[in-house]
Design an enzyme around this catalytic site. Structure first.
Site, PDB file in Angstrom:
ATOM      1  CG  HIS A 183     -16.784  -1.390  15.599  1.00  0.00           C
ATOM      2  ND1 HIS A 183     -16.584  -1.106  16.932  1.00  0.00           N
ATOM      3  CD2 HIS A 183     -15.757  -0.820  14.934  1.00  0.00           C
ATOM      4  CE1 HIS A 183     -15.481  -0.396  17.066  1.00  0.00           C
ATOM      5  NE2 HIS A 183     -14.951  -0.200  15.873  1.00  0.00           N
ATOM      6  CG  HIS A 203      -9.400  -1.104  17.335  1.00  0.00           C
ATOM      7  ND1 HIS A 203     -10.510  -1.905  17.226  1.00  0.00           N
ATOM      8  CD2 HIS A 203      -9.819   0.160  17.071  1.00  0.00           C
ATOM      9  CE1 HIS A 203     -11.561  -1.156  16.913  1.00  0.00           C
ATOM     10  NE2 HIS A 203     -11.175   0.097  16.813  1.00  0.00           N
ATOM     11  CG  HIS A 212     -12.329   1.347  11.485  1.00  0.00           C
ATOM     12  ND1 HIS A 212     -11.242   0.734  12.063  1.00  0.00           N
ATOM     13  CD2 HIS A 212     -13.313   1.342  12.429  1.00  0.00           C
ATOM     14  CE1 HIS A 212     -11.541   0.378  13.306  1.00  0.00           C
ATOM     15  NE2 HIS A 212     -12.791   0.730  13.557  1.00  0.00           N
ATOM     16  CG  HIS A 334      -9.776   6.291  16.745  1.00  0.00           C
ATOM     17  ND1 HIS A 334      -9.382   5.295  17.632  1.00  0.00           N
ATOM     18  CD2 HIS A 334     -10.978   5.893  16.251  1.00  0.00           C
ATOM     19  CE1 HIS A 334     -10.307   4.352  17.664  1.00  0.00           C
ATOM     20  NE2 HIS A 334     -11.281   4.683  16.834  1.00  0.00           N
ATOM     21  CG  HIS A 338     -14.270   6.118  20.051  1.00  0.00           C
ATOM     22  ND1 HIS A 338     -15.439   5.471  19.750  1.00  0.00           N
ATOM     23  CD2 HIS A 338     -13.496   6.021  18.948  1.00  0.00           C
ATOM     24  CE1 HIS A 338     -15.384   4.997  18.513  1.00  0.00           C
ATOM     25  NE2 HIS A 338     -14.207   5.319  18.006  1.00  0.00           N
ATOM     26  CG  PHE A 355     -12.934  -1.401  21.368  1.00  0.00           C
ATOM     27  CD1 PHE A 355     -12.712  -0.672  20.220  1.00  0.00           C
ATOM     28  CD2 PHE A 355     -11.871  -1.628  22.222  1.00  0.00           C
ATOM     29  CE1 PHE A 355     -11.453  -0.168  19.915  1.00  0.00           C
ATOM     30  CE2 PHE A 355     -10.603  -1.136  21.940  1.00  0.00           C
ATOM     31  CZ  PHE A 355     -10.391  -0.406  20.785  1.00  0.00           C
ATOM     32  CG  HIS A 368     -14.387   5.232  12.686  1.00  0.00           C
ATOM     33  ND1 HIS A 368     -13.112   4.712  12.656  1.00  0.00           N
ATOM     34  CD2 HIS A 368     -14.828   5.080  13.955  1.00  0.00           C
ATOM     35  CE1 HIS A 368     -12.794   4.250  13.844  1.00  0.00           C
ATOM     36  NE2 HIS A 368     -13.822   4.458  14.666  1.00  0.00           N
TER      37      HIS A 368
END
Length: 589
Positions: A183, A203, A212, A334, A338, A355, A368
């Site tokens: 990732h 992204h 994903h 989303h 995070h 990230f 996810h």
């Protein structure tokens, strides 16, 4: 136009490979006894590639790579795979397996009967096979369940699988470290597109969902193989329903392999998640927060995501700059999930809050899985909500290591139906947000919003260091119901320039007369823009856009026949304010 080109994989950037006598390679003790052939083309069109390989010189003029002689491959591009035109779209990519239907039921084999009077000469005929009451499914699908509903046996199995993955050597591509690094590499600028000195980023574009989905698919297979259970399925964190709006308790046991120390200490159970998190914990009643979360989900998946590009994000093609624009769900919920989960006391909000570190936390995969579930739900809602048909989307590809330590190239067109990947989501889980649309804060009494009631208008380009309002002309007005069905009205906020290493957020209101009173459950709240920091060492300038579907918003606000709308941008957090170059209205068919 073409799909993003596919760099040929050699090995994971951080892995140490051992070349075998037959030209294969091995990874760590678990894979060391498995000899991987140099190159194999499966009949399923999956390319399996050895973990070994060597580079040519710095100019790419010569290579001793046995897989692609004469072609230099940068080791940094080992896992990346965003493919060219490698075939046609799947014949089933547009199918909707959840559409309402009335299929013929299969017979009961134990109740087959003798056929009477088949012909003039044959009075009876027994065509029945041996009787049985034990019928197994042709394809047994793994079922992903809500994390809050897991039984003790499943939880122990899940904990064991992650513990075994954590115990693998760091150089094993199945190890927890390497899984997290995948990732990081795809999402933090670890690779360039093949043939271009352009950073790859999955992204902020239409690649977010399929990347994903595949990422979780291989992670899930590896976990299942470690505990020798092919039916093992990842759970999903269903924060979109009241019973799931806390961090699942399976992730809070400090002695468990599912625990991560770098989570926000103030956001542990029974604290409710805030799907529109502004880095300020709201002081509202529990039910109010639940209602706000449900309305946000409705806006992001239903009323604000009426077309494929609104939902998936903007096109991202070979040689083009990354970050063309996020889809609704990638943006919210989303990204705020995070930020809300990551440790506020750590640099960049690690683990979940950046990230590069997000996938170090096991809850990342449950988060996810729920995002992936939204894709499945969205396609059942009717209208234009269907998978993108553009071949540059369908033929984009990625490369992941599977449970056998083999690198596998996969294509977007083959992941559109989760059943084709062998899993489904538990369909008994409630989806209350389908029936919770936003409502106007105050019923509009006049047809025209007076500009003097909302203050001075801003000018573009503008630095968003304070609340700014803009008057935006509408190219079309008084549209009929059919016109709205044919074309969604889109508010485009373009040329959003900021440092990608910064965590930023701003909200977008339409025709509001008091921004201090607007809440996420109001129609005037059109959406938000949120960025999760990449946390690279140097400045990372991003130029992207935000596209918001506003047909329903204008209808709710009785503004269908207005010549102009007032757009208010409200900065929420960020160390360095973004610059906004342009705001306009377009139409998406």
């Amino acid at each position: 136009m073409a799909s993003l080109s596919t760099p040929m994989p050699l090995a994971l950037p951080s892995a140490t490979t051992t070349t075998t006598a037959g030209g294969g390679a091995s990874f760590g003790p678990f894979c060391r006894n498995k000899k991987v052939p140099s190159s194999t083309i499966h009949k399923t069109n999956k390319l399996v590639i050895t973990c070994s390989g060597s580079n040519g010189n710095a100019n790419g003029e010569k290579s001793n790579n046995s897989l692609w002689p004469g072609k230099f491959i940068d080791r940094r591009e080992a896992l990346i795979g965003l493919g060219g035109l490698y075939g046609t779209a799947s014949s089933t990519f547009g199918a909707d397996p959840f559409a309402l239907a009335d299929p013929v039921e299969t017979p009961d084999p134990a109740k087959c009967h003798v056929i009477k009077n088949l012909t003039k000469d044959i009075k009876e005929l027994n065509c029945c096979p041996p009787s049985t009451d034990n019928v197994k499914p042709f394809l047994k699908l793994r079922v992903r369940k809500a994390a809050q509903s897991l039984d003790k046996e499943y939880i122990e199995k899940y904990k064991e699988a992650v513990a075994l993955m954590r115990a693998l050597p760091d150089d094993d591509p199945r190890s927890f470290k390497q899984q997290a690094d995948v990732h990081c590499a795809y999402c933090n600028g670890g690779y360039n597109q093949l043939g271009f000195s352009v950073e790859l980023q999955v992204h902020f574009s239409w690649l977010f969902f399929p990347f994903h989905r595949y990422y979780l698919y291989f992670h899930e297979r590896i976990l299942g193989s470690l505990i020798k259970d092919p039916d093992f399925a990842l759970p999903f964190w269903n924060y979109d329903a009241p019973e799931g709006m806390e961090i699942p308790k399976i992730f809070t046991d400090e002695s468990s392999s599912l625990y991560d120390a770098f989570r926000d200490g103030l956001h542990q159970p029974p604290t409710l998640v805030v799907l529109d998190y502004n880095k300020i914990d709201p002081d509202v009643p529990r039910q109010t927060q639940i209602d706000n979360n449900l309305t946000i989900m409705h806006r992001q998946v239903v009323s604000g995501a009426t077309t494929p590009l609104l939902f998936f994000g903007q096109p991202y093609r070979s040689g083009k700059q990354p970050n063309p624009g996020m889809g609704t769900v990638e943006n919210i919920p989303h990204t705020p999930i995070h930020v809300w989960t990551g440790d506020r006391n750590q640099s960049s909000g690690i683990d979940m809050g950046a990230f590069f570190s997000a996938a170090r936390d096991p809850i990342f995969y449950a988060h996810h899985a729920n995002v992936d579930r939204f894709w499945t739900i969205w396609k059942t809602l009717g209208g234009k909500r269907r998978d993108i048909k553009d071949t540059d989307f369908l033929n984009a590809s990625f490369i992941f290591y599977d449970e056998n330590c083999e690198a596998v190239r996969v294509y977007v067109k083959d992941c559109l139906d989760t059943r084709a990947l062998g899993y489904v989501y538990d369909d008994t889980v409630k989806i209350p947000w389908l029936e919770t649309p936003p409502t106007p804060r105050v019923p509009r009494k006049t047809k025209k919003l007076k500009k003097k009631s909302v203050g001075q208008m801003g000018k573009l380009p503008s630095v968003l260091d304070k609340i700014v309002r803009f008057e935006v002309k509408r190219p079309k007005k008084s549209r009929s119901k059919k016109e709205k069905e044919d074309e969604e009205e889109i508010l485009v906020i373009d040329g959003i320039e900021f440092d990608g290493n910064k965590c930023i957020k701003f909200d977008v209101f339409i025709n509001d007369e008091d921004d201090t009173e607007i809440r996420a459950n109001n129609s005037e709240f059109a959406g938000s823009f949120v960025n999760l920091p990449h946390a690279k060492g140097s400045s990372m300038k991003i130029n992207t856009s935000l596209r918001l579907g506003i047909s329903k918003v204008l209808e709710d606000l009785n503004a269908d026949d207005d010549d102009n709308i007032i757009v208010t941008l409200v900065p929420r957090f960020g160390d360095e304010p973004p610059i906004i170059q342009d705001i306009r209205i377009e139409y998406d068919a």
